[in-house]
Scaffold this motif. Structure first.
Motif, short mmCIF file in Angstrom:
data_model
loop_
_atom_site.label_atom_id
_atom_site.label_comp_id
_atom_site.label_asym_id
_atom_site.label_seq_id
_atom_site.Cartn_x
_atom_site.Cartn_y
_atom_site.Cartn_z
N LYS A 277 -29.92 -9.12 26.17
CA LYS A 277 -28.44 -9.24 25.92
C LYS A 277 -27.98 -10.46 24.98
O LYS A 277 -27.31 -10.40 24.04
CB LYS A 277 -27.53 -10.00 27.29
CG LYS A 277 -27.52 -8.54 28.30
CD LYS A 277 -26.65 -8.96 29.58
CE LYS A 277 -26.65 -8.02 30.54
NZ LYS A 277 -25.86 -8.39 31.74
N ILE A 278 -29.07 -11.64 25.11
CA ILE A 278 -28.82 -12.72 24.26
C ILE A 278 -29.38 -12.28 22.75
O ILE A 278 -28.54 -12.61 21.79
CB ILE A 278 -29.58 -14.14 24.66
CG1 ILE A 278 -29.01 -14.32 26.16
CG2 ILE A 278 -29.63 -15.04 23.70
CD1 ILE A 278 -29.93 -15.41 26.82
N GLU A 279 -30.15 -11.55 22.60
CA GLU A 279 -30.68 -11.23 21.35
C GLU A 279 -29.58 -10.28 20.69
O GLU A 279 -29.66 -10.42 19.65
CB GLU A 279 -32.09 -10.52 21.38
CG GLU A 279 -33.26 -11.33 21.79
CD GLU A 279 -34.58 -10.71 22.15
OE1 GLU A 279 -34.64 -9.45 22.49
OE2 GLU A 279 -35.57 -11.36 21.94
N ALA A 280 -29.30 -9.40 21.30
CA ALA A 280 -27.96 -8.42 20.80
C ALA A 280 -27.00 -9.30 20.29
O ALA A 280 -26.54 -8.97 19.37
CB ALA A 280 -27.93 -7.48 22.07
N CYS A 281 -26.45 -10.41 21.07
CA CYS A 281 -25.68 -11.06 20.95
C CYS A 281 -25.64 -11.80 19.52
O CYS A 281 -24.77 -12.03 18.61
CB CYS A 281 -25.22 -12.00 21.93
SG CYS A 281 -23.52 -12.97 21.70
N ILE A 282 -26.77 -12.26 19.60
CA ILE A 282 -27.26 -13.21 18.11
C ILE A 282 -27.15 -12.20 17.09
O ILE A 282 -26.69 -12.64 16.06
CB ILE A 282 -28.61 -13.78 18.34
CG1 ILE A 282 -28.71 -14.76 19.62
CG2 ILE A 282 -29.24 -14.26 16.94
CD1 ILE A 282 -30.09 -15.20 19.75
N GLU A 283 -27.67 -11.11 16.96
CA GLU A 283 -27.68 -10.13 15.94
C GLU A 283 -26.37 -9.63 15.75
O GLU A 283 -25.86 -9.63 14.48
CB GLU A 283 -28.39 -8.94 16.13
CG GLU A 283 -28.64 -7.73 15.35
CD GLU A 283 -29.14 -8.41 13.89
OE1 GLU A 283 -28.71 -8.08 12.93
OE2 GLU A 283 -30.19 -9.30 13.78
N THR A 284 -25.45 -9.38 16.45
CA THR A 284 -23.99 -9.11 16.14
C THR A 284 -23.31 -10.23 15.65
O THR A 284 -22.65 -9.95 14.47
CB THR A 284 -23.40 -8.76 17.61
OG1 THR A 284 -23.96 -7.53 18.38
CG2 THR A 284 -21.92 -8.45 17.33
N CYS A 285 -23.39 -11.29 16.08
CA CYS A 285 -22.99 -12.60 15.31
C CYS A 285 -23.59 -12.72 13.97
O CYS A 285 -22.61 -13.06 13.02
CB CYS A 285 -23.22 -13.97 16.26
SG CYS A 285 -22.13 -13.63 17.79
N ASN A 286 -24.65 -12.60 13.77
CA ASN A 286 -25.44 -12.86 12.49
C ASN A 286 -24.44 -11.75 11.49
O ASN A 286 -24.38 -12.34 10.30
CB ASN A 286 -26.75 -12.46 12.64
CG ASN A 286 -27.43 -13.20 11.28
OD1 ASN A 286 -27.55 -14.22 11.11
ND2 ASN A 286 -28.21 -12.12 10.78
N GLN A 287 -24.49 -10.60 11.89
CA GLN A 287 -24.09 -9.66 11.18
C GLN A 287 -22.78 -9.69 10.77
O GLN A 287 -22.23 -9.75 9.53
CB GLN A 287 -24.19 -8.33 11.67
CG GLN A 287 -24.19 -7.03 10.57
CD GLN A 287 -25.12 -7.38 9.58
OE1 GLN A 287 -26.25 -7.27 9.80
NE2 GLN A 287 -24.72 -7.11 8.24
#
Length: 339
Positions: free
Chosen positions: A256-266
């Motif tokens: 969940k944390i990795e997915a959130c980081i990627e979403t925010c980054n994009q």
């Protein structure tokens, strides 16, 4: 009749006010009956930490202009709510400021409010107390050999290790979300691509964690899984909950944390090409700017959690929506009742 209690929390990023509506109901509630609706609560972002200069001295003009009006406002609210006792506590930005005594004296002179700066240990123990009082995961936590609490603030991140509910050690990573934003916004040239500035922030974080782990030595390197509690803007926003009540007791996994980081980054890279564009964005405007501000905080702060999960053998993070202001309230509520 017990006096009506309020808590004023002065943090690196905000000034928070908490007032209990029905003290007996709050004190006597069972764990599964803890209700955020029993409190009047709100927070105003003041970005207090931005008033600290390179020598860690607080600019009192900045403080008077950007922080003091909010303190005065909450004082008026507390008077309207017929509050009898106010407990005002201050954390990282105040604790580390070289002229912290001047700040406290300044608040007293201008508002009549007495402020106590909490030590790192006091902050950790208090926050743990609030979680024990309010979480449905109390029993699994108490049965764990190691409990880790991660408190990621604006000025620093505190990592506390508990065994059998006792604090055995506490470590400070002098890098919070405000410091990471400064690296992103201030320590890059105007023409630096945002993607490069984000990588620079990640590298700074990795370097600071290497030093942190080296200072820790062999502490907490066993294969025993740790129960983890966390507070802080990045991890609470990552839950997707809109407020403290919705964020409280959410469980965050690595995925969940990795997915959130990627979403925010994009989301950040889709809107900005250079640091100059990001610097010129009006974060004070309403609407979508609040979401972007949260995304930047999450993108910068969440990578730290992944590293800490590896170090302390943490499989999932239990997010606390109570935090320090509830902790101070609950501690004093019980102390008053017991005296």
């Amino acid at each position: 009749m017990n006096p009506k209690i309020a808590v004023l929390e002065l943090s690196t990023k905000a000034v928070k006010c908490l007032i209990g509506k029905d003290q007996e109901l709050i004190k006597n509630a069972k764990v599964d009956e803890f209700n955020f609706q029993n409190f009047i609560r709100n927070a105003n972002k003041t970005e207090t930490g931005k008033g600290l200069d390179a020598q860690n001295d607080m600019n009192l003009r900045y403080f008077e202009r950007n922080v003091l009006p909010t303190i005065r406002n909450w004082k008026r609210v507390m008077m309207q709510e017929n509050v009898d006792v106010v407990y005002t506590v201050a954390t990282a930005a105040y604790r580390t400021a070289r002229n912290r005594d001047d700040i406290i004296a300044f608040i007293k002179e201008k508002t009549g409010i007495n402020v106590r700066i909490l030590s790192k240990k006091e902050e950790s123990v208090s926050t743990m107390f609030a979680y024990l009082f309010s979480s449905r995961y109390k029993q699994p936590m108490l049965s764990s050999q190691h409990v880790i609490m991660i408190d990621q603030g604006g000025g620093s991140t505190e990592v506390s290790v508990f065994q059998n509910s006792d604090l055995v050690s506490s470590y400070s990573i002098n890098l919070g979300t405000t410091a990471l934003r400064n690296i992103l916004f201030l320590d890059s040239d105007r023409d630096t691509p945002v993607s490069e500035a984000l990588k620079r922030s990640d590298q700074k974080l990795k370097e600071r964690l290497v030093v942190f782990y080296k200072n820790m030595g062999d502490a907490m390197t066993s294969e025993t899984e740790s129960f983890c509690i966390s507070v802080g803007t990045a991890i609470t926003h990552a839950t997707g909950g809109k407020n403290n009540a919705a964020q409280h007791d959410r469980v965050m996994t690595r995925e969940k944390i990795e997915a959130c980081i990627e979403t925010c980054n994009q989301a950040i890279l889709d809107q900005f090409d250079t640091v100059e564009q990001l610097n010129e964005f009006d974060f004070e405007a309403s609407g979508s700017s609040k979401r972007l501000d949260d995304q930047i905080t999450m993108r910068l702060g969440l990578p730290m959690f992944l590293s800490l999960m590896d170090r302390f053998n943490i499989k999932e993070i239990h997010v606390s929506g109570t935090g320090l202001w509830y902790a101070i309230y609950l501690q004093h509520l019980h102390n008053i009742a017991d005296n």
